[in-house]
Design a protein around this motif. Sequence first.
Motif, PDB file in Angstrom:
ATOM      1  N   ILE A 167       0.836  -1.207   0.000  1.00  0.00           N
ATOM      2  CA  ILE A 167       0.000   0.000   0.000  1.00  0.00           C
ATOM      3  C   ILE A 167       0.867   1.251   0.000  1.00  0.00           C
ATOM      4  N   ILE A 168       1.901   1.255   0.844  1.00  0.00           N
ATOM      5  CA  ILE A 168       2.817   2.400   0.899  1.00  0.00           C
ATOM      6  C   ILE A 168       3.476   2.615  -0.458  1.00  0.00           C
ATOM      7  N   ASN A 169       3.908   1.535  -1.079  1.00  0.00           N
ATOM      8  CA  ASN A 169       4.537   1.663  -2.393  1.00  0.00           C
ATOM      9  C   ASN A 169       3.558   2.167  -3.448  1.00  0.00           C
ATOM     10  N   ALA A 170       2.319   1.702  -3.378  1.00  0.00           N
ATOM     11  CA  ALA A 170       1.307   2.147  -4.339  1.00  0.00           C
ATOM     12  C   ALA A 170       0.990   3.628  -4.160  1.00  0.00           C
ATOM     13  N   LEU A 171       0.846   4.061  -2.918  1.00  0.00           N
ATOM     14  CA  LEU A 171       0.594   5.478  -2.643  1.00  0.00           C
ATOM     15  C   LEU A 171       1.775   6.334  -3.099  1.00  0.00           C
ATOM     16  N   SER A 172       2.976   5.845  -2.841  1.00  0.00           N
ATOM     17  CA  SER A 172       4.185   6.578  -3.244  1.00  0.00           C
ATOM     18  C   SER A 172       4.284   6.685  -4.761  1.00  0.00           C
ATOM     19  N   LEU A 173       3.987   5.583  -5.451  1.00  0.00           N
ATOM     20  CA  LEU A 173       4.069   5.578  -6.908  1.00  0.00           C
ATOM     21  C   LEU A 173       3.066   6.560  -7.503  1.00  0.00           C
ATOM     22  N   ASP A 174       1.898   6.646  -6.891  1.00  0.00           N
ATOM     23  CA  ASP A 174       0.883   7.583  -7.359  1.00  0.00           C
ATOM     24  C   ASP A 174       1.401   9.021  -7.258  1.00  0.00           C
ATOM     25  N   GLU A 175       2.019   9.339  -6.128  1.00  0.00           N
ATOM     26  CA  GLU A 175       2.596  10.679  -5.941  1.00  0.00           C
ATOM     27  C   GLU A 175       3.761  10.903  -6.899  1.00  0.00           C
ATOM     28  N   LEU A 176       4.571   9.863  -7.082  1.00  0.00           N
ATOM     29  CA  LEU A 176       5.759   9.981  -7.923  1.00  0.00           C
ATOM     30  C   LEU A 176       5.388  10.256  -9.375  1.00  0.00           C
ATOM     31  N   ARG A 177       4.364   9.625  -9.853  1.00  0.00           N
ATOM     32  CA  ARG A 177       3.932   9.863 -11.231  1.00  0.00           C
ATOM     33  C   ARG A 177       3.512  11.317 -11.431  1.00  0.00           C
ATOM     34  N   THR A 178       2.833  11.846 -10.420  1.00  0.00           N
ATOM     35  CA  THR A 178       2.434  13.249 -10.516  1.00  0.00           C
ATOM     36  C   THR A 178       3.654  14.150 -10.494  1.00  0.00           C
ATOM     37  N   ALA A 179       4.624  13.827  -9.647  1.00  0.00           N
ATOM     38  CA  ALA A 179       5.855  14.617  -9.577  1.00  0.00           C
ATOM     39  C   ALA A 179       6.589  14.595 -10.916  1.00  0.00           C
ATOM     40  N   LEU A 180       6.662  13.418 -11.541  1.00  0.00           N
ATOM     41  CA  LEU A 180       7.318  13.312 -12.843  1.00  0.00           C
ATOM     42  C   LEU A 180       6.567  14.109 -13.909  1.00  0.00           C
ATOM     43  N   HIS A 181       5.244  14.097 -13.823  1.00  0.00           N
ATOM     44  CA  HIS A 181       4.444  14.867 -14.771  1.00  0.00           C
ATOM     45  C   HIS A 181       4.744  16.356 -14.620  1.00  0.00           C
ATOM     46  N   TYR A 182       4.780  16.833 -13.389  1.00  0.00           N
ATOM     47  CA  TYR A 182       5.099  18.242 -13.138  1.00  0.00           C
ATOM     48  C   TYR A 182       6.499  18.581 -13.640  1.00  0.00           C
ATOM     49  N   LEU A 183       7.440  17.664 -13.416  1.00  0.00           N
ATOM     50  CA  LEU A 183       8.818  17.888 -13.871  1.00  0.00           C
ATOM     51  C   LEU A 183       8.847  17.970 -15.394  1.00  0.00           C
ATOM     52  N   ARG A 184       8.067  17.130 -16.047  1.00  0.00           N
ATOM     53  CA  ARG A 184       8.049  17.063 -17.509  1.00  0.00           C
ATOM     54  C   ARG A 184       7.510  18.362 -18.124  1.00  0.00           C
ATOM     55  N   ILE A 185       6.506  18.961 -17.488  1.00  0.00           N
ATOM     56  CA  ILE A 185       5.904  20.163 -18.059  1.00  0.00           C
ATOM     57  C   ILE A 185       6.562  21.443 -17.539  1.00  0.00           C
ATOM     58  N   GLY A 186       7.574  21.281 -16.686  1.00  0.00           N
ATOM     59  CA  GLY A 186       8.280  22.450 -16.192  1.00  0.00           C
ATOM     60  C   GLY A 186       7.638  23.115 -14.986  1.00  0.00           C
ATOM     61  N   ALA A 187       6.724  22.413 -14.313  1.00  0.00           N
ATOM     62  CA  ALA A 187       6.100  22.946 -13.086  1.00  0.00           C
ATOM     63  C   ALA A 187       6.943  22.482 -11.905  1.00  0.00           C
ATOM     64  N   TYR A 188       8.085  23.134 -11.698  1.00  0.00           N
ATOM     65  CA  TYR A 188       9.097  22.628 -10.754  1.00  0.00           C
ATOM     66  C   TYR A 188       8.667  22.717  -9.298  1.00  0.00           C
ATOM     67  N   SER A 189       7.905  23.724  -8.950  1.00  0.00           N
ATOM     68  CA  SER A 189       7.432  23.823  -7.563  1.00  0.00           C
ATOM     69  C   SER A 189       6.499  22.656  -7.244  1.00  0.00           C
ATOM     70  N   GLY A 190       5.622  22.319  -8.209  1.00  0.00           N
ATOM     71  CA  GLY A 190       4.731  21.177  -8.020  1.00  0.00           C
ATOM     72  C   GLY A 190       5.496  19.874  -7.924  1.00  0.00           C
ATOM     73  N   ALA A 191       6.507  19.705  -8.786  1.00  0.00           N
ATOM     74  CA  ALA A 191       7.333  18.500  -8.747  1.00  0.00           C
ATOM     75  C   ALA A 191       8.058  18.380  -7.409  1.00  0.00           C
ATOM     76  N   LEU A 192       8.575  19.495  -6.929  1.00  0.00           N
ATOM     77  CA  LEU A 192       9.292  19.512  -5.652  1.00  0.00           C
ATOM     78  C   LEU A 192       8.356  19.129  -4.510  1.00  0.00           C
TER      79      LEU A 192
END
Length: 274
Positions: A167-192
Amino acid sequence: MKSIRRTAAVLAAAMTLGGCADEAQIKTAAEMYEEAQVFEGIADYAAAVTAYNELQATYPHGNYAQQAILNLAHLHYQEGKYDEALAAINQFIEEYPAHRHLDYARYLRGLVLLREKPDVIDKLLFEDFTNHSRTAAVEAYEAFLELAEKHPLSRFTPSAAAKAADIINALSLDELRTALHYLRIGAYSGALRRASDVTQKYPSNRYNEIALAIIVASLAEIQSPAPLQDAVAALEANFPDTTLSAPAQQGALALLDSLGEETVRGDLFTQLLE
């Protein structure tokens, strides 16, 4: 007169025999429980549920009534009636906090909260939360953790601990995907922010190396020297063999490329929405 007395005696005897016959038809708690078990064994769940409910109504106290509640919870779980299952489990835990099967009740509660199917009980593979409420996932984690803490010797504890980690890994992966998406579009504060959530909320997850690298890349893009140095130090201290430190320090594109992620940036409108 004798005829009247004889008739009265016959009627009295008939009534007595009739009463005995009615009493003989009343099943014991053990017999009712066995009947419910038979229905459950042949997968006639509707009849089993009815039988367990009748048992509780007829004999509301005692071991059979207690076990009937837990069996009902399991039956509702098998049928996919998760709300009914959860209600029965919560009733059982509240009313019988010292029951010898309390460990199973807590384990079943975690499974019910996950809406996990019995035939894939050992395959917790939800990569998103389409069918899993995030709140329910956290509650399931807490139920499994409670089982592990209060019943360390239970035969269900190893499985509960493994599911809690999943469960912890699944929750983390969900957050991580969003962080990568923010990083990809240049939304660095959101990624951080999202990557920081991964490391702070779920410190024992399997994705911390990538999360820390995203923090480094975001800070490199934001051009925040002091926090960047601290983030690099944290990444390299926790993962001495990491290959992500150097590309992360070069920025988002270099890190995304090293992770095999797409590097197409979103337009300004998309960035503003995110």
